[in-house]
Design a protein around this motif. Structure first.
Motif, PDB file in Angstrom:
ATOM      1  N   ILE A 253      63.443  50.459  99.549  1.00 48.01           N
ATOM      2  CA  ILE A 253      63.324  49.564  98.391  1.00 48.01           C
ATOM      3  C   ILE A 253      64.630  48.810  98.217  1.00 48.01           C
ATOM      4  CG2 ILE A 253      62.720  49.379  95.950  1.00 48.01           C
ATOM      5  CD1 ILE A 253      60.570  50.690  97.707  1.00 48.01           C
ATOM      6  N   SER A 254      64.607  47.503  98.460  1.00 52.35           N
ATOM      7  CA  SER A 254      65.804  46.690  98.296  1.00 52.35           C
ATOM      8  C   SER A 254      65.808  45.943  96.966  1.00 52.35           C
ATOM      9  CB  SER A 254      65.932  45.685  99.446  1.00 52.35           C
ATOM     10  OG  SER A 254      67.176  45.029  99.418  1.00 52.35           O
ATOM     11  N   GLY A 255      64.605  45.697  96.417  1.00 48.40           N
ATOM     12  CA  GLY A 255      64.522  44.973  95.148  1.00 48.40           C
ATOM     13  C   GLY A 255      65.144  43.594  95.270  1.00 48.40           C
ATOM     14  N   GLU A 256      66.014  43.254  94.334  1.00 47.12           N
ATOM     15  CA  GLU A 256      66.645  41.933  94.378  1.00 47.12           C
ATOM     16  C   GLU A 256      67.990  41.970  95.112  1.00 47.12           C
ATOM     17  OE1 GLU A 256      69.213  41.174  90.462  1.00 47.12           O
ATOM     18  OE2 GLU A 256      67.065  41.057  90.050  1.00 47.12           O
ATOM     19  N   ALA A 257      68.334  43.096  95.719  1.00 49.88           N
ATOM     20  CA  ALA A 257      69.573  43.203  96.491  1.00 49.88           C
ATOM     21  C   ALA A 257      69.325  42.794  97.940  1.00 49.88           C
ATOM     22  CB  ALA A 257      70.094  44.635  96.429  1.00 49.88           C
ATOM     23  N   ASN A 258      70.275  42.109  98.535  1.00 49.33           N
ATOM     24  CA  ASN A 258      70.204  41.716  99.959  1.00 49.33           C
ATOM     25  C   ASN A 258      68.899  41.003 100.296  1.00 49.33           C
ATOM     26  OD1 ASN A 258      72.733  43.060 100.516  1.00 49.33           O
ATOM     27  ND2 ASN A 258      71.595  44.994 100.451  1.00 49.33           N
ATOM     28  N   VAL A 259      68.491  40.110  99.427  1.00 46.78           N
ATOM     29  CA  VAL A 259      67.211  39.420  99.612  1.00 46.78           C
ATOM     30  C   VAL A 259      67.247  38.516 100.849  1.00 46.78           C
ATOM     31  CG1 VAL A 259      66.449  39.505  97.213  1.00 46.78           C
ATOM     32  CG2 VAL A 259      67.998  37.693  97.936  1.00 46.78           C
ATOM     33  N   PRO A 260      66.085  38.262 101.474  1.00 47.92           N
ATOM     34  CA  PRO A 260      66.046  37.416 102.675  1.00 47.92           C
ATOM     35  C   PRO A 260      66.550  36.001 102.440  1.00 47.92           C
ATOM     36  CG  PRO A 260      63.992  38.650 102.437  1.00 47.92           C
ATOM     37  CD  PRO A 260      64.765  38.863 101.174  1.00 47.92           C
ATOM     38  N   VAL A 261      66.245  35.441 101.248  1.00 50.51           N
ATOM     39  CA  VAL A 261      66.689  34.084 100.906  1.00 50.51           C
ATOM     40  C   VAL A 261      67.749  34.209  99.821  1.00 50.51           C
ATOM     41  CG1 VAL A 261      66.020  31.796 100.096  1.00 50.51           C
ATOM     42  CG2 VAL A 261      64.409  33.161 101.452  1.00 50.51           C
ATOM     43  N   SER A 262      68.970  33.864 100.153  1.00 54.14           N
ATOM     44  CA  SER A 262      70.070  34.020  99.201  1.00 54.14           C
ATOM     45  C   SER A 262      69.912  33.055  98.025  1.00 54.14           C
ATOM     46  CB  SER A 262      71.402  33.764  99.900  1.00 54.14           C
ATOM     47  OG  SER A 262      72.481  33.906  98.997  1.00 54.14           O
TER      48      SER A 262
END
Length: 283
Positions: A253-262
């Protein structure tokens, strides 16, 4: 008066478009061709319905026609590139992809791997359609990744040489299941990706399937972690229903961290409302 006339014209155009697209009726047509044609029949009907739901009447009508032809055993192959107006810079990859697809189909793919061959052709046509539209990057990515995943299965099935059999198959490219804003339900396009993942699992038998769940950066970070968890749970549930064992699924679970689109905090971004699925070969 002018506004009323425009409304009447628009309504007439809408009714005319609908009159040529009885998609459920086309889906129920009896198949007169091969297993490959039958798979094309349903896949093109799926594309027609997806474009109809987005009010893209022209492409819905086109894919409805392709579905009818496939049901009748009269498919004409992947769409000609010249029939679409594609963005600058995309032509080179598309030309190579179409040539590889035709080689696989003509090399026995239609008979030896009917279902993935049909998925490869319809995903290619979907990819070109989405490229021409050039509005929803996630839809372009979905069709492109579905094409390469299906093509790899077909190529592996028709390549029966001893050297090829001795070599391990490369894992397919990562696949993305996208979600709506503040949603964790898998829509019809997402389910098409899930179906492709399950089909690829049966063919590749990966050591592990890694699922990473994201949310865009709009809203509270803790809520987005919960939302991302709900999304990956939905994908896991769908994959297990399709026969993928839970022991093969690794969840993160990454959530809003290290998202694919900055993006900056607070920005809603479709590309970050996603579960990314990667096959691991264990090597």
């Amino acid at each position: 008066m002018k506004a009323k006339l425009l409304a009447v014209v628009s309504a007439a155009a809408f009714l005319s478009a609908c009159a040529n697209m009885n998609i459920p009726g086309v889906r129920d047509m009896a198949d007169e061709g091969s297993a490959f044609d039958a798979a094309l029949h349903q896949n093109y009907a799926d594309l027609a319905q997806a474009e109809y739901d987005e009010a893209d009447w022209a492409d819905a009508r086109y894919f409805t026609g392709r579905s009818k032809m496939a049901a009748a055993g009269q498919d004409s192959g992947p769409q000609m590139i010249a029939e679409r107006t594609l963005p600058e810079g995309s032509m080179g990859e598309i030309e190579v992809a179409r040539a590889d697809l035709l080689a696989a189909l003509d090399g026995g793919g239609r008979d030896k791997a009917a279902s993935p061959a049909a998925r490869a052709q319809t995903s290619f046509d979907c990819w070109m359609q989405e490229l021409e539209e050039n509005i929803q990057q996630e839809d372009i990515d979905n069709c492109r990744s579905a094409f390469y995943q299906a093509l790899a299965i077909v190529q592996a099935e028709i390549d029966t040489g001893p050297v090829a059999k001795a070599m391990p198959m490369a894992m397919p490219v990562p696949m993305n299941v996208y979600f709506g804003f503040d949603k964790s339900e898998i829509d019809s396009k997402g389910m098409s990706v899930v179906d492709g993942i399950a089909e690829a699992y049966a063919k590749y038998n990966p050591a592990m399937i890694s699922l990473v769940a994201y949310a865009d950066r709009a809203g509270d970070a803790m809520y987005n972690d919960i939302l991302a968890k709900s999304r990956v749970d939905a994908v896991v549930s769908a994959l297990r229903a399709a026969g993928v064992p839970a022991s093969k699924l690794a969840i993160s679970i990454s959530g809003e961290a290290n998202v694919p689109v900055s993006t900056a905090d607070g920005v809603a971004e479709q590309g970050n409302r996603v579960v990314t699925v990667t096959f691991e070969d264990g090597m």
